[in-house]
Design a protein around this motif. Structure first.
Motif, PDB file in Angstrom:
ATOM      1  N   SER A  43       3.913   2.847 -20.668  1.00 41.05           N
ATOM      2  CA  SER A  43       4.814   3.986 -20.828  1.00 41.05           C
ATOM      3  C   SER A  43       5.700   4.143 -19.589  1.00 41.05           C
ATOM      4  N   PRO A  44       6.867   4.785 -19.731  1.00 40.60           N
ATOM      5  CA  PRO A  44       7.704   5.032 -18.552  1.00 40.60           C
ATOM      6  C   PRO A  44       7.003   5.884 -17.499  1.00 40.60           C
ATOM      7  N   ASP A  45       6.152   6.836 -17.932  1.00 38.81           N
ATOM      8  CA  ASP A  45       5.445   7.673 -16.961  1.00 38.81           C
ATOM      9  C   ASP A  45       4.544   6.837 -16.054  1.00 38.81           C
ATOM     10  N   ALA A  46       3.953   5.787 -16.613  1.00 37.69           N
ATOM     11  CA  ALA A  46       3.076   4.944 -15.810  1.00 37.69           C
ATOM     12  C   ALA A  46       3.850   4.298 -14.658  1.00 37.69           C
ATOM     13  N   PHE A  47       5.072   3.861 -14.924  1.00 39.12           N
ATOM     14  CA  PHE A  47       5.869   3.227 -13.868  1.00 39.12           C
ATOM     15  C   PHE A  47       6.361   4.254 -12.853  1.00 39.12           C
ATOM     16  N   VAL A  48       6.599   5.493 -13.308  1.00 40.42           N
ATOM     17  CA  VAL A  48       7.016   6.539 -12.372  1.00 40.42           C
ATOM     18  C   VAL A  48       5.905   6.818 -11.365  1.00 40.42           C
ATOM     19  N   TRP A  49       4.681   7.041 -11.859  1.00 46.85           N
ATOM     20  CA  TRP A  49       3.560   7.319 -10.960  1.00 46.85           C
ATOM     21  C   TRP A  49       3.217   6.095 -10.107  1.00 46.85           C
ATOM     22  N   MET A  50       3.432   4.915 -10.670  1.00 46.15           N
ATOM     23  CA  MET A  50       3.169   3.695  -9.907  1.00 46.15           C
ATOM     24  C   MET A  50       4.136   3.577  -8.724  1.00 46.15           C
ATOM     25  N   ARG A  51       5.406   3.901  -8.969  1.00 40.62           N
ATOM     26  CA  ARG A  51       6.389   3.814  -7.886  1.00 40.62           C
ATOM     27  C   ARG A  51       6.116   4.862  -6.811  1.00 40.62           C
ATOM     28  N   LEU A  52       5.727   6.059  -7.230  1.00 35.65           N
ATOM     29  CA  LEU A  52       5.402   7.098  -6.257  1.00 35.65           C
ATOM     30  C   LEU A  52       4.218   6.675  -5.385  1.00 35.65           C
ATOM     31  N   TYR A  53       3.227   6.047  -6.011  1.00 32.07           N
ATOM     32  CA  TYR A  53       2.077   5.574  -5.233  1.00 32.07           C
ATOM     33  C   TYR A  53       2.482   4.455  -4.275  1.00 32.07           C
ATOM     34  N   GLN A  54       3.333   3.527  -4.732  1.00 32.97           N
ATOM     35  CA  GLN A  54       3.754   2.423  -3.871  1.00 32.97           C
ATOM     36  C   GLN A  54       4.527   2.920  -2.655  1.00 32.97           C
ATOM     37  N   GLU A  55       5.448   3.854  -2.875  1.00 35.19           N
ATOM     38  CA  GLU A  55       6.213   4.382  -1.738  1.00 35.19           C
ATOM     39  C   GLU A  55       5.290   5.073  -0.738  1.00 35.19           C
ATOM     40  N   GLU A  56       4.310   5.804  -1.244  1.00 39.38           N
ATOM     41  CA  GLU A  56       3.361   6.480  -0.365  1.00 39.38           C
ATOM     42  C   GLU A  56       2.511   5.477   0.405  1.00 39.38           C
ATOM     43  N   ALA A  57       2.067   4.405  -0.281  1.00 42.24           N
ATOM     44  CA  ALA A  57       1.233   3.394   0.369  1.00 42.24           C
ATOM     45  C   ALA A  57       2.013   2.598   1.385  1.00 42.24           C
ATOM     46  N   TRP A  58       3.246   2.219   1.049  1.00 45.29           N
ATOM     47  CA  TRP A  58       4.058   1.450   1.993  1.00 45.29           C
ATOM     48  C   TRP A  58       4.373   2.271   3.242  1.00 45.29           C
ATOM     49  N   ALA A  59       4.561   3.571   3.066  1.00 47.45           N
ATOM     50  CA  ALA A  59       4.824   4.425   4.227  1.00 47.45           C
ATOM     51  C   ALA A  59       3.624   4.498   5.162  1.00 47.45           C
ATOM     52  N   ASN A  60       2.430   4.252   4.634  1.00 50.53           N
ATOM     53  CA  ASN A  60       1.224   4.264   5.454  1.00 50.53           C
ATOM     54  C   ASN A  60       0.850   2.894   5.987  1.00 50.53           C
ATOM     55  N   GLY A  61       1.740   1.907   5.814  1.00 53.69           N
ATOM     56  CA  GLY A  61       1.509   0.594   6.389  1.00 53.69           C
ATOM     57  C   GLY A  61       0.812  -0.406   5.494  1.00 53.69           C
ATOM     58  N   VAL A  62       0.667  -0.115   4.203  1.00 58.08           N
ATOM     59  CA  VAL A  62       0.044  -1.068   3.287  1.00 58.08           C
ATOM     60  C   VAL A  62       0.993  -2.257   3.104  1.00 58.08           C
TER      61      VAL A  62
END
Length: 316
Positions: free
Chosen positions: A289-308
């Protein structure tokens, strides 16, 4: 004391010993190994596992089969019966014990080496928890039954099938002193296979395979009301959990399959997520679903900001 012979064997007071174990080796050539109480490998099971590996059977299936074989071996060890000397009366008693007896209660591994009254101070009593549901009762929301005190029909059917195919393999290989399969086919089947000479224009008939195989009732599809799903989703505290739940519901994939995805496997433009399927271990793209990709992108941006680390080969 058990009577070890004939129909007079009394299993009312029988307790399955905790001898032997199924070990995960981490070796691709032998993912799981069944050992006895002395730590020695059970060779008939090792040969059978090698046959399953050659047939492209995943390691998770070997673990499932190994647990059933371990239960049977413990039964044989308790009655002092060699695996290749077991007869149909032994198989009958084993299946009857699984059907009527309560499942063994295992002591937690942290308390196995702690003697009673070892002088340690007693822990403070925890507050009273809400009453637990009756074992085996269905969940009022999903309809899934809770874990009961006895072996489920599906567990007994799986165990019977595993043991019957195990002895079929060793009979065909002329292993040990086997003369018969202790877990025979149903009397109405004789030596024929299920749905032999089936007409493809007709439906398959419900034919029993094993003589001691129980009838497994049809499962009610799992469900959850929309308002309860919304309540669960609102209670999640991280974008990662929201992305996992949204992807799990929309794709229908298992949670462990979603954890096999890499960053390159998420294709938002086509709304596809690639996973490794559990049974076949093949790669497959599933619609999400499109919602799955929205939450996935939000998680990725948060993780990358923490150095993942980021990259096409990094875990999604």
């Amino acid at each position: 004391m058990l009577d070890h012979s004939g129909p007079g064997r009394d299993l009312r007071s029988f307790a399955l010993p905790e001898s032997g174990q199924l070990l995960a080796t981490g070796d691709v050539w032998e993912p799981y190994r069944l050992v006895d109480q002395h730590g020695l490998r059970v060779e008939p099971v090792a040969v059978y596992f090698k046959e399953l590996l050659a047939a492209d059977t995943p390691a998770t299936t070997l673990r499932s089969y190994g647990n059933d074989l371990l239960r049977w071996w413990r039964f044989l060890w308790a009655l002092d019966i060699e695996w290749d000397r077991a007869v149909r009366e032994d198989a009958r008693d084993f299946i009857l014990w699984m059907q009527l007896a309560d499942k063994p209660v295992r002591v937690h591994w942290r308390r196995r080496d702690t003697p009673a009254g070892d002088g340690r101070p007693a822990r403070k009593a925890a507050p009273a928890a809400p009453a637990a549901p009756v074992p085996g009762s269905p969940n009022p929301m999903t309809g899934k039954p809770t874990i009961g005190t006895k072996y489920a029909a599906s567990t007994r059917a799986h165990c019977e099938t595993v043991l019957r195919t195990f002895y079929d393999f060793h009979l065909a290989s002329n292993s040990g002193s086997l003369l018969i399969n202790p877990f025979p086919l149903d009397r109405s089947r004789r030596r024929g296979r299920a749905n032999a000479h089936h007409n493809p224009m007709e439906d398959f008939k419900a034919q029993r395979t094993g003589r001691y195989r129980p009838r497994v009732p049809d499962r009610i599809p799992r469900r959850i009301p929309d308002d309860k799903y919304t309540e669960v989703f609102a209670g999640l505290r991280s974008h990662r959990d929201r992305a996992l739940l949204a992807s799990w519901v929309s794709t229908g994939a298992r949670s462990e399959e979603l954890l096999t995805s890499r960053e390159r496997d998420a294709i938002p433009g086509q709304q596809l997520i690639g996973v490794i399927r559990k049974g076949t271990r093949v790669y497959q793209q599933l619609p999400a679903s499109p919602d799955a990709f929205v939450w996935m992108r939000l998680y990725q941006e948060e993780a990358w900001a923490n150095g993942v680390p980021r990259g096409r080969d990094q875990p999604l």
